[in-house]
Write a protein that holds these residues in place. Structure first.
Motif, mmCIF file in Angstrom:
data_model
loop_
_atom_site.group_PDB
_atom_site.id
_atom_site.type_symbol
_atom_site.label_atom_id
_atom_site.label_comp_id
_atom_site.label_asym_id
_atom_site.label_seq_id
_atom_site.Cartn_x
_atom_site.Cartn_y
_atom_site.Cartn_z
ATOM 1 N N UNK A 95 0.820 -1.207 0.000
ATOM 2 C CA UNK A 95 0.000 0.000 0.000
ATOM 3 C C UNK A 95 0.857 1.262 0.000
ATOM 4 N N UNK A 96 2.026 1.187 0.640
ATOM 5 C CA UNK A 96 2.936 2.339 0.617
ATOM 6 C C UNK A 96 3.671 2.431 -0.716
ATOM 7 N N UNK A 97 3.386 1.501 -1.606
ATOM 8 C CA UNK A 97 4.040 1.428 -2.926
ATOM 9 C C UNK A 97 5.561 1.290 -2.799
ATOM 10 N N UNK A 98 5.957 0.422 -1.878
ATOM 11 C CA UNK A 98 7.386 0.151 -1.707
ATOM 12 C C UNK A 98 7.722 -1.309 -2.011
ATOM 13 N N UNK A 99 6.763 -1.990 -2.596
ATOM 14 C CA UNK A 99 6.980 -3.390 -2.970
ATOM 15 C C UNK A 99 6.721 -3.526 -4.462
ATOM 16 N N UNK A 100 7.757 -3.915 -5.204
ATOM 17 C CA UNK A 100 7.463 -4.206 -6.603
ATOM 18 C C UNK A 100 7.599 -5.696 -6.836
ATOM 19 N N UNK A 338 11.955 -1.670 -0.778
ATOM 20 C CA UNK A 338 12.852 -0.675 -0.200
ATOM 21 C C UNK A 338 12.217 0.697 -0.287
ATOM 22 N N UNK A 339 12.790 1.652 0.453
ATOM 23 C CA UNK A 339 12.258 3.002 0.466
ATOM 24 C C UNK A 339 12.336 3.688 -0.887
ATOM 25 N N UNK A 340 13.291 3.264 -1.707
ATOM 26 C CA UNK A 340 13.462 3.894 -3.016
ATOM 27 C C UNK A 340 12.754 3.137 -4.135
ATOM 28 N N UNK A 341 12.054 2.090 -3.765
ATOM 29 C CA UNK A 341 11.409 1.261 -4.779
ATOM 30 C C UNK A 341 10.069 1.873 -5.175
ATOM 31 N N UNK A 342 9.759 1.786 -6.459
ATOM 32 C CA UNK A 342 8.438 2.196 -6.904
ATOM 33 C C UNK A 342 7.577 0.932 -6.952
ATOM 34 N N UNK A 343 6.503 0.922 -6.191
ATOM 35 C CA UNK A 343 5.720 -0.309 -6.062
ATOM 36 C C UNK A 343 4.895 -0.629 -7.291
ATOM 37 N N UNK A 344 4.447 -1.878 -7.345
ATOM 38 C CA UNK A 344 3.561 -2.299 -8.423
ATOM 39 C C UNK A 344 4.065 -3.548 -9.115
ATOM 40 N N UNK A 345 3.316 -3.963 -10.136
ATOM 41 C CA UNK A 345 3.750 -5.101 -10.945
ATOM 42 C C UNK A 345 4.621 -4.610 -12.091
ATOM 43 N N UNK A 346 5.661 -5.347 -12.395
ATOM 44 C CA UNK A 346 6.499 -5.011 -13.543
ATOM 45 C C UNK A 346 6.728 -6.263 -14.372
ATOM 46 N N UNK A 347 6.772 -6.083 -15.678
ATOM 47 C CA UNK A 347 6.902 -7.235 -16.568
ATOM 48 C C UNK A 347 5.553 -7.880 -16.772
ATOM 49 N N UNK A 348 5.549 -9.056 -17.349
ATOM 50 C CA UNK A 348 4.290 -9.707 -17.694
ATOM 51 C C UNK A 348 4.206 -11.086 -17.074
ATOM 52 N N UNK A 349 3.010 -11.420 -16.590
ATOM 53 C CA UNK A 349 2.785 -12.758 -16.046
ATOM 54 C C UNK A 349 2.780 -13.763 -17.210
ATOM 55 N N UNK A 350 3.603 -14.823 -17.138
ATOM 56 C CA UNK A 350 3.582 -15.811 -18.228
ATOM 57 C C UNK A 350 2.193 -16.448 -18.329
#
Lengths: 395, 472
Positions: A95-100, A338-350
């Motif tokens: 939710x803090x958008x620190x997990x990608x 991490x604190x500098x990470x931009x959260x969200x999904x990246x790349x594509x799910x196979x």
């Protein structure tokens, strides 16, 4: 790296400038050593499909008649992907958008041997090439690394507990292994003499012992139990080896010890039989450990100086086996925090509709993951030929 | 010139008929046993030539354990029905009982290594344990691992083909590598893969298809929890024809036969034995020759081991000190060197685990990687800690006389005398320190060693803590 130039060789030959000219901008900023990469190896091959779950795909339940996580139990993160319920402790980070979440990481022509496949991940080699040098050792340009032995950098790499030093081998990185409590060095420092050659040809075995001892002596001056014991830690780390290693990592950082890399392991994720309970427990510990680690660092303003990454030798077969488990597979998602990470999904799910031999097909090469860390975290050139993944880290 | 001298030396060294020197006897025992033989063991070998010294070491090999294991160690696993009737408290007790038995099993083997008259037997059993790995963590019931350990003893210097056949039906192995779940309808590939990758051919000499087909051939050999045996269940067996390495097979036995026919199997095994006993850098031509010898002898291990231990490379001066001592070498070897035979097996098991070698619980199916991987900053400081305690006489049950115990291994000036503890605190002299170096180290020490003005105990401590003590 046998038979070919490593990045470091190129730099040493003065070709670094030419090399970096081919790569956009990065590598010109000064390398950043005021920060720590925390590498978490998920030993044994984590089942990606039951970690980041394509709950909306009818094929998922079909391939996993007994192991599929029911749709209403999955933590929905998007319209088609969600997390295993045991990962709930990571929700505040999300939710803090620190997990990608990096999807579909793997490499072409996957090898299903644990040992060979982790070696490929550790050395960033092609599936059919054997490289002698770990990827971190290859990418960190040792002439520009801070010298090991200072208060902040007693060593370049700290390995906690029983975790493979593979990514760091072959170069000249100072690698110190501590036990999970962050201890193990208090006994060194008594023997005098730095291991001078005694007029004899040393065997490689003896050289290794002498070098390890010298490293211990140097590091022992910095990583002293007293320094760690002064750190006040809050509760919240899970019981077990992984939790205690994560707690030690936090303790070391809070004590002002910020080596470029800390590495630890979690698992075994090698769930061939009766997977459900084991996997739930392992993911639960992972999530709790990560959440507690973040809490501990947030308070002291260190969260921005830390990047946590997971990796594993492979994911697991899309189709469950007859033993209520899953066999060795291929591509899988991994977490970056991490604190500098931009959260969200990246790349594509196979897509599950396009599996080959019951295996997922990669959508991103893991070496682009490494290049991203090199260029956007350490500010050093990444792996030649592998463009950094874009998005999770600001360049 | 230097090379010619070396050649002459090697010819002389390898020539049968010449009696072993002290250094040679020490080397042979260190490599076949636990890294640091006692003075007594060394002197016993001095009368022999190289060949007959090797025979002498083979002659001590025993198939039955030297010490008495706990009588209930091999009790059968209580049946599932019986276990299902347990209430929560009884289940806790059962789990506790299993854990205690597991530790007792580990303690027994460590104790066996410490007490035995044939360290070579234990070294071979340990080699097989690290080749055909199984772990207590996965198998759970200690009795099965005890049984597997007895299997390794039966075949320690026996026939590799026989051992390979037996291991496919070994309960611990079947449980460890999920053959248990290998059924006709859904084959489980775990055993078939490791059989090819680790036990026989090695990585890169088989295809994914070979693994899948071999797994089918092994279907039906399942563990029967009622009898505690591995039994053939025809209904779960896939009787169709499979193709493994280009050959048509039906059964697991066929697969084993095809694997034994493949030249890579002998090469893979010979290389592993070379790395364990000779040096970290095998000579390719010699490997090929030894692999042929192994195949010509129908996979008999004894002639192969004899050939390995009489190789010029085994005796070559540049290979002395080229192997890193294992945790077993450091713990058991040092105790044997000091003549301490009464240490509690459980204490040893804990020590071994701390040093990175938890017997019966290898880290994964590939076993302990060994070599330089034994030594990390943590394990090196733990090794030093143990050695420091040993030299000070602080590592045993109750009052430990340390270096002065029993037959004095460091009986320096007069081997027949048994110095008391107080003797060890007498002053060292150059002669006694020189004797200690030859006894304790394979190669000269790295650090300067004081020869006067210190006690004998202090001199021993210096040698224990020298990096040279970590290699063999």
């Amino acid at each position: 790296m046998t038979g070919s130039f490593s990045r470091r060789d190129l730099l040493a030959l003065g070709l670094g400038a030419a090399g970096t000219a081919l790569l956009p901008k990065i590598g010109r900023a000064a390398p950043a050593w005021d920060r720590t990469l925390v590498m978490i190896e998920l030993n044994g091959g984590n089942d990606g499909l039951n970690t980041v779950i394509p709950y909306d795909d009818p094929l998922y339940a079909k391939l996993r008649p007994r192991l599929a996580i029911p749709r209403d139990k999955v933590i929905h993160l998007s319209h088609d992907l969600g997390l295993h319920p045991a990962l709930a402790p990571l929700m505040p980070v999300w939710k803090e958008q620190e997990l990608s979440i990096l999807l579909g990481l793997g490499y072409p022509r996957p090898n299903r041997s644990h040992f060979r496949s982790i070696e490929i991940w550790e050395t960033a080699s092609d599936a059919d090439k054997v490289a002698g040098e770990g990827w971190v050792a290859d990418l960190l340009p040792e002439p520009r690394l801070p010298p090991a032995g200072s208060a902040q950098h007693p060593t370049h790499v700290l390995v906690l507990g029983n975790s493979s030093p593979g990514p760091f081998e072959g170069g000249n990185l100072a690698v110190v292994t501590l036990d999970r409590q962050g201890l193990g060095l208090k006994q060194t420092g008594m023997v005098g003499g730095g291991g001078q050659k005694n007029g004899q040809d040393h065997t490689k075995a003896l050289d290794h012992v002498v070098a390890t001892r010298a490293l211990n002596l140097k590091a022992a001056h910095q990583i002293v139990p007293e320094r760690l014991a002064q750190v006040k830690m809050q509760a919240g780390f899970p019981d077990g080896p992984f939790g205690s290693a994560m707690e030690s990592a936090a303790r070391l950082l809070l004590a002002g010890i910020l080596p470029p890399v800390i590495k630890l392991s979690h698992g075994s994720f090698d769930t061939h039989a009766n997977q459900a309970g084991t996997h739930e427990k392992l993911l639960g510990e992972l999530a709790q450990g990560l959440a507690a680690f973040r809490q501990a660092l947030l308070g002291k303003g260190l969260w921005d100086r830390v990047l946590v990454m997971t990796y594993s030798e492979f994911g697991r077969r899309a189709q469950e086996n007859a033993s209520h488990g899953t066999d060795h597979g291929t591509a899988a998602p991994h977490l970056l925090m991490g604190g500098k990470v931009r959260g969200g999904f990246f790349g594509a799910q196979p897509p599950l509709s396009q599996i080959a031999d019951n295996d997922l097909i990669l959508t991103s090469d893991f070496r682009s993951y490494y290049s991203m860390i090199a260029e956007q975290w350490w500010h050093v050139p990444g792996l030649p030929g592998f463009k950094p993944l874009s998005g999770p880290l600001a360049a | 010139m230097k090379r010619l001298f070396l050649l002459i030396f090697l010819l002389l060294a390898a020539r049968p008929g010449f009696a072993l020197t002290f250094d040679e006897a020490r080397h042979l025992l260190a490599r076949t046993g636990f890294g640091s033989p006692s003075r007594f063991e060394i002197e016993r070998l001095l009368q022999y030539s190289h060949d007959s010294a090797v025979e002498e070491i083979f002659g001590f090999v025993i198939a039955r354990p030297f010490t008495q294991p706990l009588s209930d160690l091999d009790q059968p696993l209580p049946g599932r029905a019986e276990r299902q009737t347990l209430n929560d408290a009884e289940k806790m007790d059962f789990r506790k009982d299993i854990n205690e038995r597991g530790l007792a099993l580990k303690a027994w083997w460590w104790g066996e290594m410490l007490a035995t008259d044939s360290p070579f037997t234990e070294h071979m059993v340990l080699f097989w344990h690290n080749h055909f790995t199984s772990s207590l963590q996965k198998v759970k019931w200690p009795g099965f691992l005890y049984r597997q350990n007895l299997l390794f003893r039966d075949h320690a210097l026996g026939n590799f083909g026989d051992l390979l056949k037996e291991i496919t039906h070994d309960p611990a192995m079947v449980l460890y590598l999920d053959s248990q779940a290998n059924r006709k309808s859904r084959p489980n590939e775990n055993f078939a893969r490791e059989l090819m990758e680790l036990f026989t051919l090695g990585e890169g000499h088989f295809t994914e298809r070979d693994v899948k087909e071999a797994a089918r051939a092994f279907t039906g050999w399942n563990f029967d929890p009622r009898s505690g045996e591995v039994v053939f269940n025809a209904r779960q067996h896939d009787p169709g024809i499979k193709q493994v390495l280009g050959q048509n097979v039906r059964t697991g036995e066929d697969v084993v036969r095809v694997l034994l026919e493949h030249p890579q199997t002998a090469r893979h095994l010979v290389k592993k034995l070379w790395l364990e006993f000779v040096s970290p850098e095998p000579d390719e031509a010699e490997l090929q020759r030894l692999a042929t010898l192994l195949r010509d002898n129908n996979y008999e291990i004894r002639p192969l081991m004899k050939a390995l231990l009489t190789l010029p490379a085994f005796w070559a001066p540049e290979n002395k000190g080229s192997l890193v001592k294992s945790p077993v070498d450091i713990a058991v070897g040092s105790l044997r060197l000091l003549g301490i035979k009464n240490m509690d097996g459980k204490r040893l098991a804990h020590l071994g685990k701390a040093l990175g070698q938890d017997l019966f619980d290898p880290p994964n199916v590939k076993g302990w990687p060994g070599g330089q991987a034994w030594i990390t900053s943590t394990t090196l400081s733990r090794r030093e800690q143990l050695l420091r305690r040993l030299a000070r006489g602080r590592e045993s049950d109750g009052a430990d006389p340390g270096l002065g115990a029993g037959y004095n291994p460091l009986a320096l000036d007069n081997p027949s005398a048994m110095p008391s503890l107080a003797d060890l605190d007498r002053e060292a002299n150059p002669r006694s320190v020189a004797t200690m170096k030859r006894l304790m180290l394979a190669i000269p020490p790295v650090d300067p060693v004081a020869e006067t003005g210190i006690s004998l105990r202090r001199a021993a401590l210096q040698l224990f803590l020298d990096p040279a003590y970590q290699v063999k």
